[in-house]
Write an enzyme that holds these catalytic residues in place. Structure first.
Site, PDB file in Angstrom:
ATOM      1  N   MET A 208      -0.846 -12.436   0.503  1.00  0.00           N
ATOM      2  CA  MET A 208      -0.972 -11.191  -0.291  1.00  0.00           C
ATOM      3  C   MET A 208       0.016 -10.135   0.198  1.00  0.00           C
ATOM      4  SD  MET A 208      -3.058 -11.323  -2.744  1.00  0.00           S
ATOM      5  CE  MET A 208      -2.856  -9.636  -3.274  1.00  0.00           C
TER       6      MET A 208
ATOM      7  N   ARG B 118      -1.515  -4.871  18.391  1.00  0.00           N
ATOM      8  CA  ARG B 118      -1.581  -3.426  18.140  1.00  0.00           C
ATOM      9  C   ARG B 118      -2.009  -2.599  19.353  1.00  0.00           C
ATOM     10  NH1 ARG B 118      -4.988  -4.138  12.703  1.00  0.00           N
ATOM     11  NH2 ARG B 118      -3.326  -4.711  11.257  1.00  0.00           N
TER      12      ARG B 118
ATOM     13  N   CYS C 212      -5.375  -1.548   7.632  1.00  0.00           N
ATOM     14  CA  CYS C 212      -5.148  -0.839   6.361  1.00  0.00           C
ATOM     15  C   CYS C 212      -6.039   0.393   6.178  1.00  0.00           C
ATOM     16  CB  CYS C 212      -5.304  -1.809   5.198  1.00  0.00           C
ATOM     17  SG  CYS C 212      -6.610  -3.022   5.406  1.00  0.00           S
TER      18      CYS C 212
ATOM     19  N   GLN D 209     -13.633  -0.965   0.765  1.00  0.00           N
ATOM     20  CA  GLN D 209     -12.348  -1.642   0.848  1.00  0.00           C
ATOM     21  C   GLN D 209     -12.144  -2.677  -0.263  1.00  0.00           C
ATOM     22  OE1 GLN D 209     -12.576  -1.303   5.689  1.00  0.00           O
ATOM     23  NE2 GLN D 209     -11.204  -2.837   4.853  1.00  0.00           N
TER      24      GLN D 209
ATOM     25  N   SER E  62      -8.153  -7.150  -2.223  1.00  0.00           N
ATOM     26  CA  SER E  62      -6.815  -7.608  -1.808  1.00  0.00           C
ATOM     27  C   SER E  62      -6.636  -7.473  -0.299  1.00  0.00           C
ATOM     28  CB  SER E  62      -5.713  -6.840  -2.540  1.00  0.00           C
ATOM     29  OG  SER E  62      -5.801  -5.455  -2.265  1.00  0.00           O
ATOM     30  N   GLY E  63      -7.473  -6.679   0.336  1.00  0.00           N
ATOM     31  CA  GLY E  63      -7.422  -6.539   1.794  1.00  0.00           C
ATOM     32  C   GLY E  63      -7.888  -7.779   2.529  1.00  0.00           C
TER      33      GLY E  63
ATOM     34  N   GLU F  29     -13.565  -5.169  11.498  1.00  0.00           N
ATOM     35  CA  GLU F  29     -12.923  -4.000  10.887  1.00  0.00           C
ATOM     36  C   GLU F  29     -13.351  -2.682  11.551  1.00  0.00           C
ATOM     37  OE1 GLU F  29     -10.751  -4.799   8.693  1.00  0.00           O
ATOM     38  OE2 GLU F  29     -10.282  -2.987   7.565  1.00  0.00           O
TER      39      GLU F  29
ATOM     40  N   HIS G 299      -8.124   1.311  -0.677  1.00  0.00           N
ATOM     41  CA  HIS G 299      -9.311   1.524   0.159  1.00  0.00           C
ATOM     42  C   HIS G 299      -9.711   2.997   0.081  1.00  0.00           C
ATOM     43  CE1 HIS G 299      -8.748  -2.456   1.491  1.00  0.00           C
ATOM     44  NE2 HIS G 299      -8.422  -2.282   2.754  1.00  0.00           N
TER      45      HIS G 299
HETATM   46  P1  NAP Z   1      -3.074 -14.164   3.499  1.00  0.00           P
HETATM   47  O1  NAP Z   1      -2.944 -13.861   2.045  1.00  0.00           O
HETATM   48  O2  NAP Z   1      -4.160 -15.050   3.946  1.00  0.00           O
HETATM   49  O3  NAP Z   1      -1.641 -14.774   4.021  1.00  0.00           O
HETATM   50  C1  NAP Z   1      -1.481 -15.324   5.317  1.00  0.00           C
HETATM   51  C2  NAP Z   1      -0.039 -15.810   5.522  1.00  0.00           C
HETATM   52  O4  NAP Z   1       0.043 -16.417   6.834  1.00  0.00           O
HETATM   53  C3  NAP Z   1       0.401 -16.893   4.514  1.00  0.00           C
HETATM   54  O5  NAP Z   1       1.753 -16.691   4.168  1.00  0.00           O
HETATM   55  C4  NAP Z   1       0.267 -18.186   5.329  1.00  0.00           C
HETATM   56  O6  NAP Z   1       1.132 -19.219   4.905  1.00  0.00           O
HETATM   57  C5  NAP Z   1       0.676 -17.690   6.698  1.00  0.00           C
HETATM   58  N1  NAP Z   1       0.246 -18.613   7.754  1.00  0.00           N
HETATM   59  C6  NAP Z   1      -1.024 -19.061   8.005  1.00  0.00           C
HETATM   60  N2  NAP Z   1      -1.011 -19.940   9.039  1.00  0.00           N
HETATM   61  C7  NAP Z   1       0.282 -20.043   9.434  1.00  0.00           C
HETATM   62  C8  NAP Z   1       0.953 -20.794  10.441  1.00  0.00           C
HETATM   63  N3  NAP Z   1       0.286 -21.645  11.266  1.00  0.00           N
HETATM   64  N4  NAP Z   1       2.304 -20.658  10.580  1.00  0.00           N
HETATM   65  C9  NAP Z   1       2.996 -19.830   9.752  1.00  0.00           C
HETATM   66  N5  NAP Z   1       2.418 -19.094   8.766  1.00  0.00           N
HETATM   67  C10 NAP Z   1       1.077 -19.203   8.617  1.00  0.00           C
HETATM   68  O7  NAP Z   1      -3.241 -12.810   4.359  1.00  0.00           O
HETATM   69  P2  NAP Z   1      -2.733 -11.298   4.024  1.00  0.00           P
HETATM   70  O8  NAP Z   1      -3.816 -10.518   3.395  1.00  0.00           O
HETATM   71  O9  NAP Z   1      -1.408 -11.385   3.373  1.00  0.00           O
HETATM   72  O10 NAP Z   1      -2.594 -10.706   5.498  1.00  0.00           O
HETATM   73  C11 NAP Z   1      -1.505 -11.038   6.363  1.00  0.00           C
HETATM   74  C12 NAP Z   1      -1.647 -10.290   7.671  1.00  0.00           C
HETATM   75  O11 NAP Z   1      -1.594  -8.877   7.413  1.00  0.00           O
HETATM   76  C13 NAP Z   1      -2.987 -10.550   8.375  1.00  0.00           C
HETATM   77  O12 NAP Z   1      -2.785 -10.552   9.770  1.00  0.00           O
HETATM   78  C14 NAP Z   1      -3.843  -9.372   7.927  1.00  0.00           C
HETATM   79  O13 NAP Z   1      -4.877  -9.080   8.820  1.00  0.00           O
HETATM   80  C15 NAP Z   1      -2.803  -8.248   7.892  1.00  0.00           C
HETATM   81  N6  NAP Z   1      -3.101  -7.136   6.982  1.00  0.00           N
HETATM   82  C16 NAP Z   1      -3.499  -7.367   5.699  1.00  0.00           C
HETATM   83  C17 NAP Z   1      -3.735  -6.266   4.852  1.00  0.00           C
HETATM   84  C18 NAP Z   1      -4.164  -6.443   3.403  1.00  0.00           C
HETATM   85  O14 NAP Z   1      -4.466  -5.413   2.760  1.00  0.00           O
HETATM   86  N7  NAP Z   1      -4.225  -7.648   2.847  1.00  0.00           N
HETATM   87  C19 NAP Z   1      -3.553  -4.978   5.327  1.00  0.00           C
HETATM   88  C20 NAP Z   1      -3.138  -4.778   6.641  1.00  0.00           C
HETATM   89  C21 NAP Z   1      -2.909  -5.864   7.444  1.00  0.00           C
HETATM   90  P3  NAP Z   1       0.650 -20.446   3.908  1.00  0.00           P
HETATM   91  O15 NAP Z   1       0.596 -19.830   2.535  1.00  0.00           O
HETATM   92  O16 NAP Z   1       1.734 -21.428   4.065  1.00  0.00           O
HETATM   93  O17 NAP Z   1      -0.687 -20.886   4.398  1.00  0.00           O
END
Ligand code: NAP
Length: 349
Positions: free
Chosen positions: A15, A110, A149, A175, A178-179, A201, A241
């Protein structure tokens, strides 16, 4: 004109990864040339590995790019990380050890005492931690993080109120789904429902806010003495959020003082006119029923945090509502703004 700097995106298929690609597609300084994810996505065209889920079109240049594995030492020097937290800790360290500058969204580094946890309008000076990070870690590269976030929006609202002596804060979050990443929360769990628990969280909000609002003194961050108590809830909203916040101060200000402090809030990104800096990092809305995620989360291209409903609190001193776009100001946009600040300070060299 200088050519755009090539950048990589770790976790490009998630995401936050998609939001990075959307924001970087037209970025004046950076060009996303290397997309990395897990072995599940490796070798596949981006459009197959990661069907587009944002309500903006997939950038033309992205769909045919082939996704690679996240291998340190491969790819550009500057990499944005949207890696799942289960792998981000070790992988991001390995990238920094291999000489990359990692701008991370993940929680893992962090709270490390030599890793900046940046909200550029609030604590740009914390980038000074990088001068300690290099000798203490021995990395030729570096790691810089942006907060959780919910914490980004909270600290943007509290930042201008530090002058009144922040004493304690009670925050309740609502929240967006999409988070939780993709596929995230099952529809049968969240539709027509509220889930009063998001793992880890509340702890992140309570600890990260103190570091972000803290002073940078003698090469270290001294955590702000503010006590934060957080309730985190998942609600059936797609993006944005919303947080209800009550605050007690050492020196309780009046309504006009607080209103003026919100209105005057600006920081290094605005002074330096960074490409992703919104003209108004905080916007106060006077309507009694705002901010709302559907109407206000995209203000300032998703980089403006909105505030409203400032009124007296019978338990603490004042209460108000805060809203931030979680995958833009709370994730990809925040990381890009961090890297712009580093570029402006000559720290990407
Ligand atoms: P997500 O949709 O689950 O995406 C996770 C990503 O990590 C995917 O690209 C996945 O690749 C990759 N990944 C998983 N295992 C891996 C591995 N062994 N080696 C390399 N890549 C790997 O999660 P998200 O919501 O985008 O969040 C990503 C990060 O940002 C997290 O740490 C989350 O806590 C943080 N975050 C998210 C938000 C939000 O609003 N969503 C806000 C702030 C921070 P594949 O597709 O190939 O599995």
């Amino acid at each position: 004109m200088n050519p755009r700097i090539e950048v990589g995106v770790l976790g490009a298929t998630g995401m936050v990864g998609q939001q990075f690609l959307h924001l970087l597609a037209a970025h004046p300084w950076f060009r996303p040339s290397w997309l990395a994810a897990s072995e599940r996505s490796q070798g596949r065209r981006y459009s197959e590995a990661s069907p587009w889920r944002l309500d903006t079109p997939m950038p033309d240049s992205i769909g045919s790019q082939v996704v690679e594995t996240a291998t340190p030492g491969v790819g550009p020097k500057l990499v944005f990380s949207a890696l799942d937290a289960s792998v981000a800790g070790e992988l991001e360290s390995a990238f920094a050890e291999a000489g990359h500058i990692v701008i991370s969204n993940a929680r893992n580094h962090r709270m490390d005492h030599v890793v900046p946890l940046l909200v550029p309008e609030v604590n740009a000076e914390h980038l000074g931690l990088l001068d300690r990070q290099a000798p203490e870690r021995g990395w030729p590269g570096a790691i810089v993080t942006n907060p959780n976030c919910s914490t980004v929006a909270l600290t943007m609202a509290l930042g201008p109120l530090r002058q009144f002596g922040l004493r304690s804060c009670l925050v309740t979050t609502m929240q967006a789904v999409s988070g939780a990443g993709y596929p995230g929360v099952p529809s049968l769990d969240i539709l027509g429902n509220v889930i009063p628990f998001i793992a880890g969280e509340e702890e992140k909000i309570e600890t990260e806010a103190k570091k972000i609002l803290g002073r940078f003194e003698g090469g270290a961050v001294r955590a702000h003495p503010l006590d934060v108590s957080a309730h985190a809830n998942r609600v059936p909203v797609i993006d944005g959020h919303t947080e209800t916040v009550s605050v007690a101060f050492d020196d309780a200000p009046g309504f006009d003082d607080l209103r003026a402090a919100f209105a005057a809030f600006t920081g290094e990104p605005q002074r330096l006119e960074l490409p992703s800096a919104p003209a108004a990092p905080l916007m106060y809305l006077d309507e009694p029923n705002r901010p709302q995620p559907r109407l206000d989360a995209r203000r300032g291209q998703g980089m403006t945090v909105t505030v409203g409903r400032l009124r007296p609190c019978k338990v603490l001193h004042w209460k108000f509502v805060v809203l931030g776009h979680n995958t833009i100001r709370g994730a990809a946009g925040a990381a890009i703004l961090n890297s712009e600040l580093m570029a402006a300070q000559g720290r990407l060299g």
